[in-house]
Scaffold this motif. Structure first.
Motif, PDB file in Angstrom:
ATOM      1  N   ALA A 157       0.759  -0.984  -0.114  1.00  0.00           N
ATOM      2  CA  ALA A 157       0.064   0.021   0.079  1.00  0.00           C
ATOM      3  C   ALA A 157       0.903   1.169   0.074  1.00  0.00           C
ATOM      4  O   ALA A 157       0.613   2.244  -0.843  1.00  0.00           O
ATOM      5  CB  ALA A 157      -1.062   0.042   1.186  1.00  0.00           C
ATOM      6  N   GLU A 158       1.823   1.340   0.650  1.00  0.00           N
ATOM      7  CA  GLU A 158       2.743   2.392   0.962  1.00  0.00           C
ATOM      8  C   GLU A 158       3.600   2.786  -0.650  1.00  0.00           C
ATOM      9  O   GLU A 158       3.473   3.875  -1.064  1.00  0.00           O
ATOM     10  CB  GLU A 158       3.943   2.145   1.865  1.00  0.00           C
ATOM     11  CG  GLU A 158       3.330   2.248   3.052  1.00  0.00           C
ATOM     12  CD  GLU A 158       4.382   2.153   4.294  1.00  0.00           C
ATOM     13  OE1 GLU A 158       5.660   2.105   4.244  1.00  0.00           O
ATOM     14  OE2 GLU A 158       4.180   1.720   5.591  1.00  0.00           O
ATOM     15  N   GLU A 212       2.198   1.860  -3.552  1.00  0.00           N
ATOM     16  CA  GLU A 212       1.357   2.128  -4.334  1.00  0.00           C
ATOM     17  C   GLU A 212       1.183   3.719  -4.380  1.00  0.00           C
ATOM     18  O   GLU A 212       0.968   4.415  -5.303  1.00  0.00           O
ATOM     19  CB  GLU A 212       0.026   1.333  -4.264  1.00  0.00           C
ATOM     20  CG  GLU A 212       0.153  -0.025  -4.990  1.00  0.00           C
ATOM     21  CD  GLU A 212      -0.959  -0.919  -4.536  1.00  0.00           C
ATOM     22  OE1 GLU A 212      -1.678  -0.536  -3.697  1.00  0.00           O
ATOM     23  OE2 GLU A 212      -1.242  -1.892  -5.070  1.00  0.00           O
ATOM     24  N   LYS A 213       1.308   3.933  -3.225  1.00  0.00           N
ATOM     25  CA  LYS A 213       0.786   5.516  -2.689  1.00  0.00           C
ATOM     26  C   LYS A 213       2.172   6.348  -3.338  1.00  0.00           C
ATOM     27  O   LYS A 213       1.932   7.257  -3.909  1.00  0.00           O
ATOM     28  CB  LYS A 213       0.734   5.699  -1.248  1.00  0.00           C
ATOM     29  CG  LYS A 213       0.473   7.083  -0.825  1.00  0.00           C
ATOM     30  CD  LYS A 213       0.013   7.368   0.515  1.00  0.00           C
ATOM     31  CE  LYS A 213      -0.126   8.441   0.890  1.00  0.00           C
ATOM     32  NZ  LYS A 213      -0.704   9.060   2.425  1.00  0.00           N
ATOM     33  N   ILE A 259       1.872   6.650  -7.058  1.00  0.00           N
ATOM     34  CA  ILE A 259       0.776   7.689  -7.714  1.00  0.00           C
ATOM     35  C   ILE A 259       1.254   9.127  -7.130  1.00  0.00           C
ATOM     36  O   ILE A 259       1.109   9.964  -8.159  1.00  0.00           O
ATOM     37  CB  ILE A 259      -0.383   7.286  -6.598  1.00  0.00           C
ATOM     38  CG1 ILE A 259      -1.104   6.192  -6.863  1.00  0.00           C
ATOM     39  CG2 ILE A 259      -1.489   8.514  -6.958  1.00  0.00           C
ATOM     40  CD1 ILE A 259      -2.270   5.651  -6.011  1.00  0.00           C
ATOM     41  N   ILE A 260       2.214   9.558  -6.106  1.00  0.00           N
ATOM     42  CA  ILE A 260       2.637  10.584  -5.816  1.00  0.00           C
ATOM     43  C   ILE A 260       3.810  10.984  -7.069  1.00  0.00           C
ATOM     44  O   ILE A 260       3.543  12.125  -7.652  1.00  0.00           O
ATOM     45  CB  ILE A 260       3.291  10.717  -4.521  1.00  0.00           C
ATOM     46  CG1 ILE A 260       2.081  10.757  -3.667  1.00  0.00           C
ATOM     47  CG2 ILE A 260       4.061  11.970  -4.408  1.00  0.00           C
ATOM     48  CD1 ILE A 260       2.687  10.676  -2.135  1.00  0.00           C
ATOM     49  N   LEU A 285      -5.709   9.127  -4.276  1.00  0.00           N
ATOM     50  CA  LEU A 285      -4.896   9.190  -2.935  1.00  0.00           C
ATOM     51  C   LEU A 285      -6.153   9.306  -2.093  1.00  0.00           C
ATOM     52  O   LEU A 285      -6.509   9.058  -1.207  1.00  0.00           O
ATOM     53  CB  LEU A 285      -4.229  10.450  -2.918  1.00  0.00           C
ATOM     54  CG  LEU A 285      -3.153  10.458  -3.666  1.00  0.00           C
ATOM     55  CD1 LEU A 285      -2.243  11.683  -3.492  1.00  0.00           C
ATOM     56  CD2 LEU A 285      -2.111   9.498  -3.033  1.00  0.00           C
TER      57      LEU A 285
END
Length: 148
Positions: free
Chosen positions: A118-119, A121-122, A125-126, A148
């Motif tokens: 999850a980290e 993937e975030k 995205i950033i 987000l």
């Protein structure tokens, strides 16, 4: 009174859910009324144990035992009432049981893995938002911000 003289598996099969202890001649014997009876595979010839619950599944099974010409039948339910049978059965199947500690540790590792993913993937995205800003791609920016 019935006691187990010997209980050795002929072979053991383990699948995802069950341990199957296969029995054969000369590997299983009981003492009844001071006579030794040898197992004969006339009816049931296996003990089926759930690997998670450690409980015998085929309690309706009937096992045949022979002393000379006399044959007696003993149900799994009756055998399970014998402490020596249960003890020997547990010692045979123990290494095939799922360990609760291992299950807890596995769940913990899966949880940690999911958090790391999850980290990542975030963070990805950033980075993609930064790229959309650099390229002045307003549509991509708006779509990525929604994630987000």
């Amino acid at each position: 009174m019935v006691t187990v003289k010997m209980l050795k598996p002929y072979y053991i099969k383990a699948d995802e859910n069950y341990v199957r202890i296969m029995l054969a001649y000369q590997y299983f014997s009981i003492v009844m009324d001071e006579l030794v009876y040898q197992f004969i595979p006339v009816e049931a010839n296996e003990i089926k144990i759930n690997r998670k619950t450690k409980k015998v599944e085929n309690i309706d099974a009937r096992f045949a035992f022979q002393n000379e010409k006399k044959v007696v039948y003993v149900t799994m339910a009756k055998l399970l009432t014998l402490p020596d049978f249960q003890k020997q059965l547990d010692s045979i199947a123990e290494s095939y049981y799922f360990k609760q500690e291992e299950d807890v540790e596995k769940a913990k590792q899966e949880n940690e893995t999911a958090l790391i993913i999850a980290e990542l993937e975030k963070a990805n995205i950033i980075r993609m938002i930064d790229r959309a800003l650099d390229e002045r791609d307003e549509a991509a920016f708006n779509e990525l911000v929604k994630l987000l």
